[in-house]
Design a protein around this motif. Structure first.
Motif, PDB file in Angstrom:
ATOM      1  N   LEU B 175       0.824  -1.022   0.013  1.00  0.00           N
ATOM      2  CA  LEU B 175       0.151  -0.031  -0.106  1.00  0.00           C
ATOM      3  C   LEU B 175       0.834   1.279  -0.047  1.00  0.00           C
ATOM      4  CD1 LEU B 175      -3.055  -0.385   2.411  1.00  0.00           C
ATOM      5  CD2 LEU B 175      -2.996  -0.147  -0.015  1.00  0.00           C
ATOM      6  N   LYS B 176       1.946   1.077   0.632  1.00  0.00           N
ATOM      7  CA  LYS B 176       2.785   2.369   0.979  1.00  0.00           C
ATOM      8  C   LYS B 176       3.456   2.528  -0.753  1.00  0.00           C
ATOM      9  CE  LYS B 176       4.398   1.711   5.511  1.00  0.00           C
ATOM     10  NZ  LYS B 176       5.263   1.452   6.569  1.00  0.00           N
ATOM     11  N   LYS B 178       2.063   1.665  -3.437  1.00  0.00           N
ATOM     12  CA  LYS B 178       1.075   2.305  -4.209  1.00  0.00           C
ATOM     13  C   LYS B 178       0.742   3.714  -4.159  1.00  0.00           C
ATOM     14  CE  LYS B 178      -1.525  -2.021  -4.627  1.00  0.00           C
ATOM     15  NZ  LYS B 178      -2.738  -2.772  -4.166  1.00  0.00           N
ATOM     16  N   ALA B 179       0.936   4.278  -2.657  1.00  0.00           N
ATOM     17  CA  ALA B 179       0.605   5.543  -2.483  1.00  0.00           C
ATOM     18  C   ALA B 179       1.760   6.526  -3.161  1.00  0.00           C
ATOM     19  CB  ALA B 179       0.755   5.853  -0.914  1.00  0.00           C
ATOM     20  N   ARG B 181       3.221   5.589  -5.701  1.00  0.00           N
ATOM     21  CA  ARG B 181       2.920   5.608  -7.491  1.00  0.00           C
ATOM     22  C   ARG B 181       1.908   6.732  -7.664  1.00  0.00           C
ATOM     23  NH1 ARG B 181      -0.245   0.477  -8.793  1.00  0.00           N
ATOM     24  NH2 ARG B 181      -1.867   1.676  -7.682  1.00  0.00           N
ATOM     25  N   GLU B 182       0.792   6.681  -6.822  1.00  0.00           N
ATOM     26  CA  GLU B 182      -0.426   7.414  -7.149  1.00  0.00           C
ATOM     27  C   GLU B 182       0.218   8.958  -6.848  1.00  0.00           C
ATOM     28  OE1 GLU B 182      -3.725   6.314  -7.547  1.00  0.00           O
ATOM     29  OE2 GLU B 182      -2.592   4.661  -8.335  1.00  0.00           O
ATOM     30  N   ASP B 183       0.738   9.285  -5.836  1.00  0.00           N
ATOM     31  CA  ASP B 183       1.049  10.932  -5.654  1.00  0.00           C
ATOM     32  C   ASP B 183       2.414  10.819  -4.544  1.00  0.00           C
ATOM     33  OD1 ASP B 183       1.314  13.538  -4.685  1.00  0.00           O
ATOM     34  OD2 ASP B 183      -0.964  13.624  -5.368  1.00  0.00           O
ATOM     35  N   GLN B 185       4.290  13.344  -3.693  1.00  0.00           N
ATOM     36  CA  GLN B 185       4.146  14.467  -2.505  1.00  0.00           C
ATOM     37  C   GLN B 185       3.220  14.198  -1.403  1.00  0.00           C
ATOM     38  OE1 GLN B 185       3.788  18.348  -4.267  1.00  0.00           O
ATOM     39  NE2 GLN B 185       5.769  18.760  -4.053  1.00  0.00           N
ATOM     40  N   GLY B 186       2.022  13.642  -1.895  1.00  0.00           N
ATOM     41  CA  GLY B 186       1.060  13.165  -0.928  1.00  0.00           C
ATOM     42  C   GLY B 186       1.501  12.225   0.066  1.00  0.00           C
ATOM     43  N   ALA B 187       2.136  11.451  -0.468  1.00  0.00           N
ATOM     44  CA  ALA B 187       2.678  10.226   0.455  1.00  0.00           C
ATOM     45  C   ALA B 187       3.797  10.915   1.328  1.00  0.00           C
ATOM     46  CB  ALA B 187       3.515   9.203  -0.696  1.00  0.00           C
TER      47      ALA B 187
END
Lengths: 241, 311
Positions: B175-176, B178-179, B181-183, B185-187
């Motif tokens: 999950l980390k 994927k986070a 991968r998705e964004d 800066q948001g991660a």
């Protein structure tokens, strides 16, 4: 007055020849809600990005609980207790709402099962529980802003930076979000908030810090700041005779 | 539902264990061994491509490093196969660690170019060195036991698959990633260190790839820079992953089986038209990107567990 939780000292941030934040100093005390306002381009978001570790300051420093945190990366600051939201919300669109919150929960609850339990509490609190299994991309703007707050909350921060969490919402949603922010303060979280909607910022802030062209032009209780001629000028311009 | 998926995987694995008991034809067993190898190469490619969004066009470098380290240790130092292959995997992991620091800070396309260039550099290096035999390649001691190699390959790939499945689909690590991968800066705002996570994924992708390279070297008994370090290893793994469905682990397995079957049939009947194969491979990848953005797996129902798409 108790020890300040956040001290911004003579903070300057340059981008090449542009000075986005210029010699700004202010303090935030525990359990306060401090509003950071100013016209577009005043340097509010840049200041947020420095305080939350996305930019290193060009000069000056940021102290958190008395310790210098200038230039520390965001993920370290998250661990120290600083949560933030983004003006342009940053959900993980391909993941579910629940997964979004679980990821944030890992910071304090490294085990998957514990993180999921904690995530459900945050979902209840932010009233997103019924949308837990939707993809984050499928949420409405209001939902995504709420998710943004939820993710920051799941970090169990002591200090929260909220960047325009109300902008773009309808009046009912605005009231809803204000309620949520006040609830957070009552739980003991200190808040620094950037917001354009004056009605909101006047209502919830204990104190305001006003920026214009990167400089602090006023600071104080909302009613005083609202009457400050410099602030009025910055927002409305100078009256011509 | 997750448990049902795991039992499904275990069932397929058990069935694969039985293949040598049923298939006595040596040639066919070789085909199955190579199929398992490609499953391994696709799955290892997917860890980085699917879970972090970084396309590693130098995947062949890990395969080749593993193959050459194993060969050198066995031929020049007289090591046994198992420790040699293990060290091959470790060397590939070390390579990922060193290459990851500068390259994983780059954004997608730049990373693809950097890893491709790095793999080419390693291939040229191997061509010039004496210890690797240069362009002549290396011959390894022959062990004529098709069953042994099938099981070794299946063991390595199987352990890799289930370790990945646990780490990426069960443990927080997936999950980390994927986070990130998705964004990214948001991660970061959520306390995740993106560079560290990406490097961990890179190493996780490299180590088994190196070991698979080692098994390959011992199995085929002859390696040269083109067969182990050439573009084809990376390209084919990429096609399998994209065609099967990125970021799913199961997708790349399906993609690997389908593409490999096609390849085998193609070679068997149309080997005169060698050049056509790469053209078709290119066509498949272009078509899957346009028509099957989630791969073959995306066409099947219930593709994304837990996420209902209301958009």
């Amino acid at each position: 007055m108790p020890e300040p939780i956040l001290e911004v000292e003579n903070l300057t941030k340059n981008f090449g020849g542009l000075t986005a934040v210029n010699e700004v100093s202010f303090r935030v005390h525990p359990r306060e809600i401090v509003g950071l306002i100013g016209p577009n381009g005043a340097g509010k978001t840049t200041l947020f990005n420095v305080v939350s570790g996305y930019y290193a300051p060009s000069r000056g420093k940021v102290l958190f609980h008395g310790k210098d945190i200038s230039g520390k990366p965001p993920y370290v600051l998250a661990g120290r207790g600083i949560g933030r939201t983004f003006q342009v919300v940053k959900p993980f669109p391909g993941l579910s709402v629940l997964e979004n919150i679980i990821i944030a929960s890992f910071l304090r609850h490294p085990k998957r099962v514990r993180a999921e339990e904690h995530a459900w509490k945050v979902l209840e609190f932010t009233e997103l529980a019924d949308r837990a299994h939707q993809s984050a991309a499928s949420l409405t703007l209001a939902g995504r802003k709420r998710l943004e707050i939820g993710k920051a909350l799941a970090l169990e921060p002591t200090f929260l930076l909220l960047d325009e969490v109300v902008a773009g919402l309808n009046p009912t949603e605005v009231d809803h979000t204000i309620e949520l922010i006040l609830k957070l303060r009552d739980q003991g979280i200190t808040i620094l908030i950037v917001e354009h909607i004056m009605r909101v910022i006047m209502r919830i802030s204990d104190r305001l810090v006003v920026l214009n062209f990167g400089q602090k032009i006023a600071e104080g209780p909302p009613e005083e700041v609202a009457k400050d001629p410099g602030v009025v000028e910055a927002y409305l311009g100078v009256e011509k005779a | 539902m997750k448990d049902r998926r795991l039992s499904g995987h275990l069932l397929v694995f058990a069935a694969m264990l039985l293949i040598p008991a049923v298939v006595h034809d040596t040639f066919l067993l070789r085909v199955f061994t190579e199929a398992v190898m490609w499953i391994g190469l696709a799955v290892t490619f997917d860890v980085l491509a699917g879970y972090t969004g970084y396309l590693n066009f130098g995947h062949s470098a890990f395969f080749g490093i593993g193959a050459y380290i194993t060969a050198i240790l066995m031929v020049r130092a007289g090591w046994h196969f198992a420790p040699a292959a293990a060290l091959g995997g470790a060397a590939a992991g070390l390579g990922a660690l060193i290459a990851g620091f500068p390259t994983l800070r780059l954004r997608g396309a730049y990373f693809a170019i950097a890893t491709w260039a790095l793999a080419r550099a390693i291939q040229q290096g191997v061509l010039m060195m004496d210890i690797t035999g240069g362009p002549d390649g290396m011959r390894l001691p022959a062990l004529l036991s098709p069953g042994f190699f099938y099981y070794i390959m299946l063991g390595v790939v199987g352990v890799t698959f289930f370790a990945y499945w646990f780490l990426l689909e069960r443990a927080p690590f997936g999950l980390k990633l994927k986070a990130v991968r998705e964004d990214e800066q948001g991660a970061e705002a959520l306390g995740l260190n993106p560079t560290k996570l990406k490097i961990q994924a890179f190493v996780l992708s490299a180590v088994p790839t190196g070991i698979i390279g080692g098994v390959f070297a011992y199995w085929v008994t002859f390696i040269d820079p083109a067969s182990t370090l050439g573009d084809l290893v990376s390209d084919q793994a990429l096609v399998m992953v994209v065609f099967g469905g990125m970021g799913t682990l199961t997708g790349p397995v399906i993609g690997a089986v389908l593409i490999f079957t096609f390849k085998t049939v193609f070679w068997a009947y149309l080997s005169d038209y060698e050049v056509l194969y790469l053209i078709i491979l290119g066509g498949v990848i272009a078509a899957s990107v346009v028509f099957l953005p989630d791969g073959v797996l995306g066409v099947l129902p219930q593709r994304r567990k837990g996420v209902e798409d209301h958009a």
